[in-house]
Design a protein around this motif. Structure first.
Motif, PDB file in Angstrom:
ATOM      1  N   LYS A 223      21.319 -35.933 -27.379  1.00 18.64           N
ATOM      2  CA  LYS A 223      20.740 -35.414 -26.075  1.00 18.64           C
ATOM      3  C   LYS A 223      19.305 -34.809 -26.495  1.00 18.64           C
ATOM      4  CE  LYS A 223      21.660 -32.901 -22.361  1.00 18.64           C
ATOM      5  NZ  LYS A 223      21.773 -33.616 -20.935  1.00 18.64           N
ATOM      6  N   ILE A 224      18.963 -34.299 -27.840  1.00 15.08           N
ATOM      7  CA  ILE A 224      17.801 -33.986 -28.199  1.00 15.08           C
ATOM      8  C   ILE A 224      16.689 -35.010 -28.229  1.00 15.08           C
ATOM      9  CG2 ILE A 224      16.458 -33.162 -30.051  1.00 15.08           C
ATOM     10  CD1 ILE A 224      18.832 -31.324 -30.846  1.00 15.08           C
ATOM     11  N   LEU A 225      17.317 -36.290 -28.664  1.00 15.46           N
ATOM     12  CA  LEU A 225      16.256 -37.224 -28.643  1.00 15.46           C
ATOM     13  C   LEU A 225      16.083 -37.935 -26.956  1.00 15.46           C
ATOM     14  CD1 LEU A 225      18.088 -39.405 -31.546  1.00 15.46           C
ATOM     15  CD2 LEU A 225      15.776 -38.084 -31.460  1.00 15.46           C
ATOM     16  N   ASN A 231       7.669 -29.056 -25.195  1.00 15.91           N
ATOM     17  CA  ASN A 231       6.753 -30.066 -25.711  1.00 15.91           C
ATOM     18  C   ASN A 231       6.776 -29.715 -27.271  1.00 15.91           C
ATOM     19  OD1 ASN A 231       5.708 -30.829 -23.426  1.00 15.91           O
ATOM     20  ND2 ASN A 231       4.060 -29.317 -23.037  1.00 15.91           N
ATOM     21  N   PHE A 232       7.242 -28.510 -27.775  1.00 16.82           N
ATOM     22  CA  PHE A 232       7.413 -28.373 -29.220  1.00 16.82           C
ATOM     23  C   PHE A 232       8.419 -29.086 -29.726  1.00 16.82           C
ATOM     24  CE2 PHE A 232       9.364 -26.252 -32.830  1.00 16.82           C
ATOM     25  CZ  PHE A 232       8.359 -26.100 -33.708  1.00 16.82           C
ATOM     26  N   VAL A 233       9.640 -28.983 -29.165  1.00 17.62           N
ATOM     27  CA  VAL A 233      10.572 -29.889 -29.659  1.00 17.62           C
ATOM     28  C   VAL A 233      10.189 -31.311 -29.683  1.00 17.62           C
ATOM     29  CG1 VAL A 233      13.139 -30.771 -28.969  1.00 17.62           C
ATOM     30  CG2 VAL A 233      12.217 -27.988 -28.912  1.00 17.62           C
ATOM     31  N   GLU A 234       9.667 -31.699 -28.784  1.00 18.80           N
ATOM     32  CA  GLU A 234       9.434 -33.052 -28.669  1.00 18.80           C
ATOM     33  C   GLU A 234       8.324 -33.482 -29.870  1.00 18.80           C
ATOM     34  OE1 GLU A 234       6.906 -36.198 -25.622  1.00 18.80           O
ATOM     35  OE2 GLU A 234       7.926 -34.667 -24.969  1.00 18.80           O
ATOM     36  N   GLU A 235       7.319 -32.531 -30.042  1.00 19.91           N
ATOM     37  CA  GLU A 235       6.394 -32.837 -31.235  1.00 19.91           C
ATOM     38  C   GLU A 235       7.007 -32.759 -32.635  1.00 19.91           C
ATOM     39  OE1 GLU A 235       3.277 -33.658 -31.155  1.00 19.91           O
ATOM     40  OE2 GLU A 235       2.915 -33.901 -29.053  1.00 19.91           O
ATOM     41  N   PHE A 236       7.910 -31.723 -32.388  1.00 26.72           N
ATOM     42  CA  PHE A 236       8.810 -31.435 -33.890  1.00 26.72           C
ATOM     43  C   PHE A 236       9.545 -32.632 -34.187  1.00 26.72           C
ATOM     44  CE2 PHE A 236      12.229 -29.853 -36.412  1.00 26.72           C
ATOM     45  CZ  PHE A 236      11.208 -28.961 -37.652  1.00 26.72           C
ATOM     46  N   ILE A 237      10.460 -33.031 -33.359  1.00 25.38           N
ATOM     47  CA  ILE A 237      11.325 -34.457 -33.830  1.00 25.38           C
ATOM     48  C   ILE A 237      10.460 -35.679 -33.837  1.00 25.38           C
ATOM     49  CG2 ILE A 237      13.215 -33.167 -32.630  1.00 25.38           C
ATOM     50  CD1 ILE A 237      12.916 -35.073 -30.356  1.00 25.38           C
ATOM     51  N   LYS A 239       7.504 -37.915 -31.440  1.00 29.19           N
ATOM     52  CA  LYS A 239       7.597 -38.755 -30.201  1.00 29.19           C
ATOM     53  C   LYS A 239       8.085 -40.355 -30.549  1.00 29.19           C
ATOM     54  CE  LYS A 239       3.871 -36.229 -27.849  1.00 29.19           C
ATOM     55  NZ  LYS A 239       2.606 -36.269 -26.719  1.00 29.19           N
ATOM     56  N   ASP A 240       7.743 -40.781 -31.556  1.00 32.68           N
ATOM     57  CA  ASP A 240       8.556 -42.130 -31.737  1.00 32.68           C
ATOM     58  C   ASP A 240       9.925 -42.165 -31.713  1.00 32.68           C
ATOM     59  OD1 ASP A 240       8.106 -40.420 -34.071  1.00 32.68           O
ATOM     60  OD2 ASP A 240       8.567 -42.315 -35.660  1.00 32.68           O
ATOM     61  N   ARG A 241      10.606 -40.940 -31.888  1.00 33.94           N
ATOM     62  CA  ARG A 241      11.837 -41.013 -32.104  1.00 33.94           C
ATOM     63  C   ARG A 241      12.574 -40.830 -30.576  1.00 33.94           C
ATOM     64  NH1 ARG A 241      11.305 -37.298 -36.632  1.00 33.94           N
ATOM     65  NH2 ARG A 241      12.245 -38.193 -38.560  1.00 33.94           N
ATOM     66  N   ILE A 242      11.892 -40.554 -29.543  1.00 35.76           N
ATOM     67  CA  ILE A 242      12.232 -40.258 -28.117  1.00 35.76           C
ATOM     68  C   ILE A 242      12.906 -41.706 -27.907  1.00 35.76           C
ATOM     69  CG2 ILE A 242      11.640 -39.541 -25.922  1.00 35.76           C
ATOM     70  CD1 ILE A 242      11.542 -37.653 -27.897  1.00 35.76           C
ATOM     71  N   ILE A 243      14.053 -41.427 -27.165  1.00 34.92           N
ATOM     72  CA  ILE A 243      14.772 -42.406 -26.821  1.00 34.92           C
ATOM     73  C   ILE A 243      14.598 -43.491 -25.609  1.00 34.92           C
ATOM     74  CG2 ILE A 243      17.259 -43.077 -25.993  1.00 34.92           C
ATOM     75  CD1 ILE A 243      18.525 -40.941 -27.620  1.00 34.92           C
ATOM     76  N   GLN A 244      14.792 -44.673 -25.738  1.00 36.32           N
ATOM     77  CA  GLN A 244      14.592 -45.555 -24.812  1.00 36.32           C
ATOM     78  C   GLN A 244      15.763 -46.263 -24.763  1.00 36.32           C
ATOM     79  OE1 GLN A 244      10.928 -48.020 -25.230  1.00 36.32           O
ATOM     80  NE2 GLN A 244      10.388 -46.772 -27.109  1.00 36.32           N
ATOM     81  N   ASN A 245      16.092 -47.163 -23.508  1.00 35.94           N
ATOM     82  CA  ASN A 245      17.108 -48.071 -23.346  1.00 35.94           C
ATOM     83  C   ASN A 245      17.302 -49.063 -24.386  1.00 35.94           C
ATOM     84  OD1 ASN A 245      19.597 -49.635 -22.606  1.00 35.94           O
ATOM     85  ND2 ASN A 245      18.672 -49.474 -20.400  1.00 35.94           N
ATOM     86  N   PRO A 246      18.478 -49.023 -25.311  1.00 36.13           N
ATOM     87  CA  PRO A 246      18.533 -50.018 -26.445  1.00 36.13           C
ATOM     88  C   PRO A 246      18.671 -51.495 -25.937  1.00 36.13           C
ATOM     89  CG  PRO A 246      20.481 -48.708 -26.230  1.00 36.13           C
ATOM     90  CD  PRO A 246      19.582 -47.983 -25.143  1.00 36.13           C
ATOM     91  N   GLU A 247      19.300 -51.556 -24.765  1.00 36.52           N
ATOM     92  CA  GLU A 247      19.547 -53.068 -24.178  1.00 36.52           C
ATOM     93  C   GLU A 247      18.050 -53.678 -23.976  1.00 36.52           C
ATOM     94  OE1 GLU A 247      21.824 -53.259 -20.878  1.00 36.52           O
ATOM     95  OE2 GLU A 247      23.680 -52.189 -21.823  1.00 36.52           O
TER      96      GLU A 247
END
Length: 378
Positions: A223-225, A231-237, A239-247
């Motif tokens: 959920k976090i990903l 914006n702080f959470v996004e920067e902290f985790i 941005k390269d970790r934010i989820i896309q569709n794995p398919e």
């Protein structure tokens, strides 16, 4: 269950370390507290066993207000593991683990059986390590003893304050894996503090992100990903970790190209030295004729069998599963449960390794379909 209701910690100079935090930790959950320095994560955890008293609000365990409980008795029923380990240097390993059961009045035979059971559980031979002193153990072995000691009286709650932060990457990765295995077996309620987002994502059932004493988001790693709350959470985790569709994600986007290779003629001692220097847990072995993939060496197996093998070929793992560069992240997710040591080599048409996928690199490929992929964490 641990429950925080509008809990604050205010020091005498007016500094508010924790500001009206509310959350619950269900029984058997692994909650990770994370945030930048000064975020209040360690203070929040230490208020659970009253190492730091809270100023306002209510903290309860199983419905009981902790301020109504005797502090010493409260702490004896909560396991506590810290980065500095805190073993008593003049006590043997057996004696260090036995401290809390002795304080609780267990009989000697029960304590002896419990110490033996725990040493085996953390992969330390009781006959070899029980009579040793802390200075005779490596940092990783001492930390295993610290975990064993925290579990000695079979507490339902375990607090862990950056326990692996001072260890080298190979040892840290091993202990993280071992902790995951122990948690699946023991199902303790764990509150774990870290500053390492990769560690948080790997270990936590849920992650609580803090900043300036405030709880910004508490959610599952997925959920976090997928939906960072600010914006702080996004920067902290990251941005390269934010989820896309794995398919739709090519496997090259979830693999690491940092692959360290060797030939089979490398000695076990040199192999381990190389892995420590390169800070890796898997060494890729190539054919000396065409550089094609042969197999891999696990740092865990190498350390475990260092004194009993003559050649790294004796512990060579030939994976049943590999991926091609045309595969997708979803292919890797589906394959991961059956992969030993959690490493999938990615090969090109010439059967040469161009990258590897690990459980860590797959974190960015997680999606809402996670729960439909049975056994991914088994």
């Amino acid at each position: 269950m641990i429950k925080f209701e509008h809990v604050s910690k205010v020091y005498t100079d007016g500094f508010k370390a924790v500001d009206s935090v509310s959350f619950e930790v269900p029984e058997g959950e692994f909650l990770v507290l994370i945030g930048p320095s000064g975020s209040g994560k360690s203070t929040t955890m230490k208020m659970i066993n009253r190492m730091i008293p809270h100023t306002n609000g209510t903290i309860s365990i199983d419905g009981k207000d902790i301020t109504k409980l005797n502090p010493s008795e409260l702490r004896r029923n909560i396991g506590y593991v810290i980065q500095q380990i805190g073993l008593f240097p003049h006590y043997t390993i057996e004696k260090n683990i036995a401290i809390v059961p002795e304080l609780k009045g267990w009989d000697k035979e029960k304590i002896k059986d419990r110490v033996k059971e725990l040493l085996i559980m953390v992969d330390l031979d009781p006959e070899v390590y029980g009579s040793r002193y802390p200075k005779e153990l490596s940092g990783g072995q001492q930390q295993r003893v610290g975990v064993a000691r925290a579990l000695a009286s079979d507490p339902r709650v375990l607090l862990m304050d950056e326990p692996f932060g001072a260890l080298d990457p190979i040892t840290r990765d091993q202990l993280q894996d071992q902790l995951i295995t122990l948690q699946r077996k023991l199902k303790k309620t764990i509150v774990f503090v870290t500053h390492d987002m990769d560690e948080a994502l790997k270990l936590g059932d849920r992650i609580a992100i803090m900043k300036d004493g405030n709880l910004l988001q508490i959610d599952t790693p997925e959920k976090i990903l997928q939906e960072p709350a600010s914006n702080f959470v996004e920067e902290f985790i990251g941005k390269d970790r934010i989820i896309q569709n794995p398919e739709l994600m090519p496997v090259v986007s979830v693999m690491t190209t940092r692959v360290v290779t060797s030939l089979l003629n490398l000695s076990p001692e040199k192999a381990l030295l190389m892995m420590r220097q390169q800070k890796i847990t898997s060494l890729i072995i190539e054919n000396d004729l065409d550089d094609s993939f042969i197999g891999l060496i696990s740092a865990y197996e190498l350390i475990k069998k260092m004194n009993s093998i003559q050649s790294i070929e004796e512990i060579l793992i030939v994976p049943e599963h590999t991926l091609t560069i045309t595969a997708t992240a979803k292919d890797a997710i589906m394959m991961m449960p059956s992969v030993k040591y959690g490493v999938i080599p990615v090969l090109n048409e010439a059967k040469k390794v161009v990258g590897i996928v690990t459980r860590g690199t797959l974190l960015t490929a997680l999606s809402s379909q996670w729960t439909e992929l049975e056994g991914i964490n088994e």
